[in-house]
Design a protein around this motif. Structure first.
Motif, short mmCIF file in Angstrom:
data_model
loop_
_atom_site.label_atom_id
_atom_site.label_comp_id
_atom_site.label_asym_id
_atom_site.label_seq_id
_atom_site.Cartn_x
_atom_site.Cartn_y
_atom_site.Cartn_z
N VAL A 3 -31.23 24.25 89.68
CA VAL A 3 -31.21 25.13 88.56
C VAL A 3 -31.14 25.80 88.07
CG1 VAL A 3 -31.93 22.44 87.99
CG2 VAL A 3 -33.29 23.59 87.39
N ARG A 4 -30.97 26.24 86.76
CA ARG A 4 -30.35 27.96 85.70
C ARG A 4 -31.65 26.71 84.60
NH1 ARG A 4 -27.04 29.64 80.99
NH2 ARG A 4 -26.12 27.05 80.93
N ARG A 5 -32.67 27.90 84.86
CA ARG A 5 -33.04 28.02 84.02
C ARG A 5 -33.77 29.16 82.99
NH1 ARG A 5 -37.99 25.40 85.28
NH2 ARG A 5 -38.22 24.08 87.12
N CYS A 19 -38.13 30.78 91.95
CA CYS A 19 -37.16 31.29 91.35
C CYS A 19 -36.67 32.51 91.64
CB CYS A 19 -37.74 31.54 90.35
SG CYS A 19 -37.83 29.94 89.31
N ASP A 79 -34.25 28.98 92.12
CA ASP A 79 -34.16 27.98 90.93
C ASP A 79 -33.18 29.59 90.66
OD1 ASP A 79 -34.43 25.72 90.94
OD2 ASP A 79 -36.12 25.72 89.61
N LEU A 86 -29.35 27.34 77.51
CA LEU A 86 -28.78 26.60 78.58
C LEU A 86 -27.55 26.07 78.16
CD1 LEU A 86 -32.67 24.99 79.38
CD2 LEU A 86 -31.21 27.04 81.25
N ASP A 93 -24.46 29.92 86.56
CA ASP A 93 -24.34 28.92 86.69
C ASP A 93 -23.17 28.64 88.03
OD1 ASP A 93 -25.15 27.13 84.80
OD2 ASP A 93 -23.55 27.48 83.29
N LEU A 96 -25.18 29.58 90.82
CA LEU A 96 -26.19 28.15 91.61
C LEU A 96 -25.19 27.55 92.12
CD1 LEU A 96 -28.31 26.83 88.89
CD2 LEU A 96 -28.89 27.84 90.86
N ARG A 97 -23.61 27.27 92.23
CA ARG A 97 -22.79 27.15 92.42
C ARG A 97 -21.82 27.81 94.36
NH1 ARG A 97 -20.20 26.30 87.59
NH2 ARG A 97 -18.66 27.77 87.76
#
Length: 120
Positions: A3-5, A19, A79, A86, A93, A96-97
């Motif tokens: 996930v993004r934090r 992370c 992460d 957020l 994002d 992440l993808r």
């Protein structure tokens, strides 16, 4: 699933999960900033979504695909920490993808990088 934090580079080190900090000052930082002139002829100031879209487009380009492949391998399963709120568009994002798309797991980074999308 990673996930993004929200946070700083220091926060990324202190978090209990694996992370990577991807914000300003990192190798993965978005070089495009809100308020910068856009790439169009009119060159109006870009907003957050436009900068994220331009970052994604850059990673689809001939040189960007090499970086996309390196980034995907380095960030897979982690992460991602960035100081962006957020609830705002963020290049993390996109990363992440890119890093966690099944196509990249088998080495088919070219197809993934070419189909990379901007903010959702």
């Amino acid at each position: 699933m990673p996930v993004r934090r929200h946070g700083s580079a220091r926060d990324a080190v202190a978090l209990p999960t694996s992370c990577a900090y991807v914000g300003p000052g990192s190798t993965y930082a978005n070089p495009f900033r809100p308020g910068d002139s856009g790439p169009s002829v009119l060159g109006g100031p870009m907003d957050e979504a436009e900068t994220v879209g331009l970052y994604a487009a850059t990673l689809r380009g001939p040189v960007g695909r090499r970086y996309a492949a390196l980034f995907a391998r380095a960030l897979r399963g982690l992460d991602l920490v960035c100081p962006c709120p957020l609830d705002a568009p963020c290049h993390a994002d996109v990363l992440l993808r890119l890093a966690n798309t099944p196509d990249t797991a088998d080495g088919d980074i070219h197809r993934t990088a070419c189909s990379l999308e901007g903010p959702r």
